[in-house]
Design a protein around this motif. Structure first.
Motif, short mmCIF file in Angstrom:
data_model
loop_
_atom_site.label_atom_id
_atom_site.label_comp_id
_atom_site.label_asym_id
_atom_site.label_seq_id
_atom_site.Cartn_x
_atom_site.Cartn_y
_atom_site.Cartn_z
N PRO A 25 1.07 -1.36 -0.05
CA PRO A 25 -0.05 0.02 -0.09
C PRO A 25 0.75 1.21 -0.10
O PRO A 25 0.40 2.32 -0.35
N ASP A 26 1.98 1.12 0.42
CA ASP A 26 2.97 2.44 0.44
C ASP A 26 3.65 2.62 -0.88
O ASP A 26 4.50 3.80 -0.82
N ILE A 27 3.69 1.84 -1.85
CA ILE A 27 4.50 1.80 -2.93
C ILE A 27 3.43 1.64 -4.24
O ILE A 27 2.94 0.89 -4.41
N ALA A 28 3.40 2.92 -5.03
CA ALA A 28 2.58 3.02 -6.35
C ALA A 28 3.40 3.01 -7.54
O ALA A 28 2.92 2.51 -8.56
N GLY A 29 4.66 3.06 -7.47
CA GLY A 29 5.76 3.07 -8.62
C GLY A 29 7.05 2.79 -8.31
O GLY A 29 7.54 2.87 -7.19
N VAL A 30 7.80 2.13 -9.30
CA VAL A 30 9.00 1.72 -8.98
C VAL A 30 10.13 2.28 -10.24
O VAL A 30 9.61 2.13 -11.25
N THR A 31 11.02 2.93 -9.77
CA THR A 31 12.15 3.28 -10.77
C THR A 31 13.46 2.39 -10.69
O THR A 31 13.53 2.00 -9.43
N PHE A 32 14.24 2.35 -11.52
CA PHE A 32 15.68 1.55 -11.36
C PHE A 32 16.75 2.48 -11.51
O PHE A 32 16.77 3.61 -12.47
N GLN A 33 17.91 2.13 -10.84
CA GLN A 33 19.04 2.68 -11.24
C GLN A 33 20.27 1.78 -11.02
O GLN A 33 20.13 0.67 -10.37
N ARG A 34 21.55 1.96 -11.52
CA ARG A 34 22.54 1.36 -11.35
C ARG A 34 23.77 2.32 -10.78
O ARG A 34 23.87 3.10 -11.75
N GLU A 35 24.38 2.06 -9.72
CA GLU A 35 25.52 2.93 -9.02
C GLU A 35 24.92 4.58 -9.41
O GLU A 35 25.77 5.25 -9.91
N GLY A 36 23.84 4.60 -8.79
CA GLY A 36 23.23 6.05 -8.86
C GLY A 36 22.60 6.65 -10.17
O GLY A 36 22.27 7.84 -10.42
N ARG A 37 22.94 6.02 -11.29
CA ARG A 37 22.52 6.35 -12.61
C ARG A 37 21.08 5.72 -12.92
O ARG A 37 20.92 4.52 -12.77
N SER A 38 20.15 6.55 -13.51
CA SER A 38 18.75 6.04 -13.67
C SER A 38 18.90 5.06 -14.86
O SER A 38 19.72 5.25 -15.81
N LEU A 39 18.14 4.06 -14.90
CA LEU A 39 17.99 3.04 -15.81
C LEU A 39 16.95 3.27 -16.67
O LEU A 39 15.80 3.36 -16.01
N GLN A 40 16.87 2.89 -17.89
CA GLN A 40 15.64 2.51 -18.76
C GLN A 40 15.48 1.01 -18.66
O GLN A 40 16.46 0.46 -19.10
N VAL A 41 14.28 0.69 -18.25
CA VAL A 41 14.21 -0.76 -18.09
C VAL A 41 13.00 -1.32 -19.18
O VAL A 41 11.98 -0.41 -19.20
#
Length: 189
Positions: free
Chosen positions: A149-165
Motif C-alpha cells: 500500500p505504500d508503493i505506487a511506482g518503481v524506478t531503477f538505477q545502477r550505481e546512482g544512474r537512472s536506468l531505462q528498463v
C-alpha cells in the motif's frame, strides 16, 4: 392516525428483519480465513509460519509472472520483501512450479519519506552474465513492490544512474513503473 402508526410499526419491523440475520443479545467471535480467499489450498503442506500479514511475491512460471502469497507476523520492509524475492520460492512454491529470474541479482530499495515511488538499485552478482529473462526480472520487482500500500511506482538505477528498463511489451521506460506495465506477462495462479 392508526394508519400512520401501523405504517411506522410495519416499516420498523421490516427494517429490523430485512437483512435476514437474526438478532443476538451478545457479541460472538467470528473465525476469519487464514489464507487469501481467491487462492485455493495447496495439497502440499507449507513449512512457513502462519502469521497475520499477507505479503505478495511475484515469482515466475513458464515465462509468466505469478503472485505467491505468504503469511508473516509483521509487515515486511520493502527491502525484506525484495530479499525474499531474490531468495526464490519456498518448497511449497517450488512444488507448484514457481521460480525466480532474480537468483544472481543484488537489489537495494529506497523509499523516501512521504513518497510512493521506490527506487531500486540493481546489480548483477556476475556482471558478465547475459540474461534472456530481463523483462521477467524487472516485472517481478515491480509487481512485488506495487502490491504494497505504500508503493505506487518503481524506478531503477545502477550505481546512482537512472536506468531505462523493459516493460512487458518490450518498450523501454525510465518513468515509474506499475504492475499494469507488465499486465501481458501476468499469468493465472
Amino acid at each position: 392516525m392508526i394508519v400512520r402508526l401501523t405504517a411506522v410499526a410495519l416499516s420498523s419491523f421490516l427494517a429490523l428483519s430485512a437483512c435476514g440475520v437474526p438478532s443476538q443479545d451478545e457479541p460472538h467471535p467470528v473465525e476469519l480465513p487464514r489464507r487469501p480467499l481467491n487462492v485455493s489450498v495447496s495439497p502440499a503442506p507449507s513449512t512457513d509460519v502462519v502469521g497475520e500479514v499477507a505479503q505478495v511475491l511475484c515469482l515466475t512460471r513458464d515465462s509468466r509472472l505469478v503472485q505467491a502469497v505468504r503469511r508473516a507476523d509483521a509487515v515486511p520492509s520493502p527491502q525484506r520483501q525484495l530479499d525474499l524475492l531474490v531468495s526464490g520460492p519456498n518448497l511449497s512454491e517450488q512444488q507448484q512450479g514457481l521460480s525466480t529470474a532474480l537468483a544472481t541479482t543484488a537489489l537495494t530499495v529506497t523509499l523516501p519519506p512521504g513518497s510512493t515511488t521506490a527506487t531500486v538499485d540493481i546489480s548483477e552478482v556476475d556482471e558478465g552474465t547475459a540474461r534472456s529473462d530481463e523483462v521477467l526480472a524487472y516485472g517481478q520487482i515491480v509487481c512485488t513492490l506495487t502490491t504494497r500500500p505504500d508503493i505506487a511506482g518503481v524506478t531503477f538505477q545502477r550505481e546512482g544512474r537512472s536506468l531505462q528498463v523493459p516493460r512487458g511489451d518490450g518498450t523501454l521506460s525510465g518513468s515509474p513503473l506499475r504492475a499494469a506495465d507488465y499486465r501481458s506477462l501476468i499469468g493465472p495462479v
